[in-house]
Design an enzyme around this catalytic site. Structure first.
Site, PDB file in Angstrom:
ATOM      1  N   HIS A 143       2.715 -12.029  13.970  1.00  0.00           N
ATOM      2  CA  HIS A 143       3.703 -12.477  14.960  1.00  0.00           C
ATOM      3  C   HIS A 143       3.575 -13.964  15.281  1.00  0.00           C
ATOM      4  O   HIS A 143       4.398 -14.514  16.019  1.00  0.00           O
ATOM      5  CB  HIS A 143       3.554 -11.650  16.243  1.00  0.00           C
ATOM      6  CG  HIS A 143       4.846 -11.453  16.973  1.00  0.00           C
ATOM      7  ND1 HIS A 143       5.913 -12.315  16.863  1.00  0.00           N
ATOM      8  CD2 HIS A 143       5.250 -10.484  17.835  1.00  0.00           C
ATOM      9  CE1 HIS A 143       6.908 -11.893  17.628  1.00  0.00           C
ATOM     10  NE2 HIS A 143       6.535 -10.782  18.218  1.00  0.00           N
ATOM     11  N   THR A 160       0.858  -1.184   0.000  1.00  0.00           N
ATOM     12  CA  THR A 160       0.000   0.000   0.000  1.00  0.00           C
ATOM     13  C   THR A 160       0.892   1.231   0.000  1.00  0.00           C
ATOM     14  O   THR A 160       1.685   1.440   0.911  1.00  0.00           O
ATOM     15  CB  THR A 160      -0.979   0.015   1.203  1.00  0.00           C
ATOM     16  OG1 THR A 160      -1.708   1.241   1.189  1.00  0.00           O
ATOM     17  CG2 THR A 160      -0.269  -0.144   2.523  1.00  0.00           C
TER      18      THR A 160
END
Length: 445
Positions: free
Chosen positions: A417, A361
């Site tokens: 994560h 983006t």
């Protein structure tokens, strides 16, 4: 005179229903063959539907905002072409593959004439259709087939929050529910009610005072909101930042942009340069080009880069550059221009929004220095590139450190994560910075 039926087209292999968004023509108006007749929306994309014939729009059978199965007759056009010679409705992309028998039956049922009561709804003939739940909720054939394969009862389906029109459960809602159930099987088993579930009370409206304008979210904004919330619930997000000196890249673009625009007919932006650098870094860090399936890590050998495209000020869509690792810089520039143009004109195909393995983006194109992007599920990472700004920085030279004006840019990497630790995220960013800063200013395009 002949009557030509306009049907709800199948906009992809996994699409079983569509929503009428806007009718471009009204009953009594003339329409040309292939002229845009209406806009429809699915779980994946909004598209314009051309008229299958020239004539007069005599009847609209499905109003704006209503969702119906693929194959349903949604309007009728009166044409002077005899019935035997009337042109058939154009076959949408992906229509060649046959429908599952269950979906064929559902579509045929939706298309067949039915007795109607005084309220205009189909008259009841005994047991309600199986696609309707106890609460009167509609379930598409695809949702019901997935639920049956996964052992989900109709009562359990009733407990799933739907993001579709009117709160309907979409394929994406059901798959997200299955992901949560796999992650917490014991909790799901205990939560499954033995009796019909009680309706969830609506939250109390927030108090407000003064001059307040209330705006209902449109369909695209509701879908974006659902995707963002689901991503945060699915992935523990971590965002790392780095700074890159992209002076060499800027100098190269300034040197080639005018000749490029004259030759190709569109502007040379920084986005294809970022995608090219991303592809090189992803080859060295395959865990960032992956997805998570329960306790399994799926490393994707193909690199399909999604590029976020702003639709006005309130919309966002992410078309995918398939096999970006096989394209040259010029090929990437052409692919990005084509996808972005068709995204803004609502001409994308559903398959062009699927299968991305990593997303970029470019928030800098909108004036932002940096951002903390949300992962595009089921991917595990997303990169935001910030605005390129000239700043004084310390530069090491063979004669010692000097202060120079350089073109600097921030990179923001959000990652999952569950499988990517800070060390790997930082190493990937460092490698990406190295690739951008060592750009070959003598290369041709």
């Amino acid at each position: 005179m002949a009557i030509v039926d306009v049907i709800m087209p199948k906009m992809g292999e996994s699409i079983t229903e569509g929503t009428v968004l806007v009718w471009r023509k009204r009953p009594g108006e003339h329409v040309e063959r292939d002229e845009t007749l209406l806009e429809i929306g699915t779980d994946k994309v909004d598209s314009e539907v051309p008229s299958p014939a020239a004539g007069v729009l005599r009847e609209i059978l499905v109003p704006e905002g209503q969702t119906v199965p693929v194959g349903t007759v949604i309007a009728r056009i009166e044409t002077e072409v005899p019935v035997a010679e009337a042109p058939a409705a154009p076959e949408p992309a992906g229509q060649q593959a046959p429908l599952p028998q269950e979906e064929v039956s559902a579509a045929a049922t939706a298309s067949a004439p039915a007795d109607r009561g005084s309220d205009g709804q189909p008259a009841s003939k005994g047991t309600p259709p199986r696609r309707i739940g106890p609460s009167g909720r509609f379930y598409s054939p695809l949702v019901r087939s997935i639920a049956r394969a996964e052992g989900i009862s109709l009562e359990e389906l009733e407990t799933i929050s739907g993001s579709g029109s009117g709160g309907r459960v979409t394929k994406r809602d059901l798959l997200a529910y299955l992901e949560r159930r796999k992650a917490e099987p014991a909790v799901v088993a205990e939560a499954a009610p033995a009796l019909a579930p009680q309706p969830i009370p609506e939250p109390a409206p927030s108090p407000y005072s003064g001059r307040v304008e209330i705006i209902e979210m449109d369909r695209m904004r509701r879908l974006i909101a659902e995707h963002m919330v689901r991503s945060k619930q699915t992935s523990p997000h971590v965002t790392s930042f780095a700074e890159a000196d992209v002076t060499r890249l800027v100098q190269w673009r300034e040197r080639h942009k005018e000749a490029f625009e004259r030759r190709e007919g569109f502007r040379l932006t920084y986005t294809p340069l970022f995608v090219e650098a991303l592809v090189e870094a992803l080859k060295e860090f395959p865990y960032l080009n992956a997805s998570v399936d329960g306790t399994r890590i799926l490393l994707k050998r193909d690199i399909h880069i999604g590029v976020a495209v702003a639709i006005g000020q309130t919309g966002l869509i992410v078309p995918v550059i398939k096999h970006a690792d096989s394209l040259s810089l010029l090929g990437l520039a052409r692919a990005i221009q084509d996808l972005a143009t068709r995204a803004r004109n609502k001409q994308l195909k559903p398959e062009e929004l699927e299968g991305g393995t990593f997303t970029l983006t470019n928030v800098g194109s909108l004036g932002s220095l940096m951002g903390t992007p949300i992962i595009n599920q089921p991917q595990v990472a997303i990169l935001a590139t910030g605005q390129i700004k000239k700043r004084p920085v310390v530069v090491e030279t063979e004669y010692g450190d000097v202060i120079a004006i350089r073109h600097m840019m921030y990179l923001s990497l959000s990652y999952d994560h569950r499988i990517i630790d800070g060390a790997m995220g930082a190493a990937f960013l460092s490698r990406l910075v190295q690739i951008l800063e060592s750009f070959d200013v003598n290369r041709q395009i």
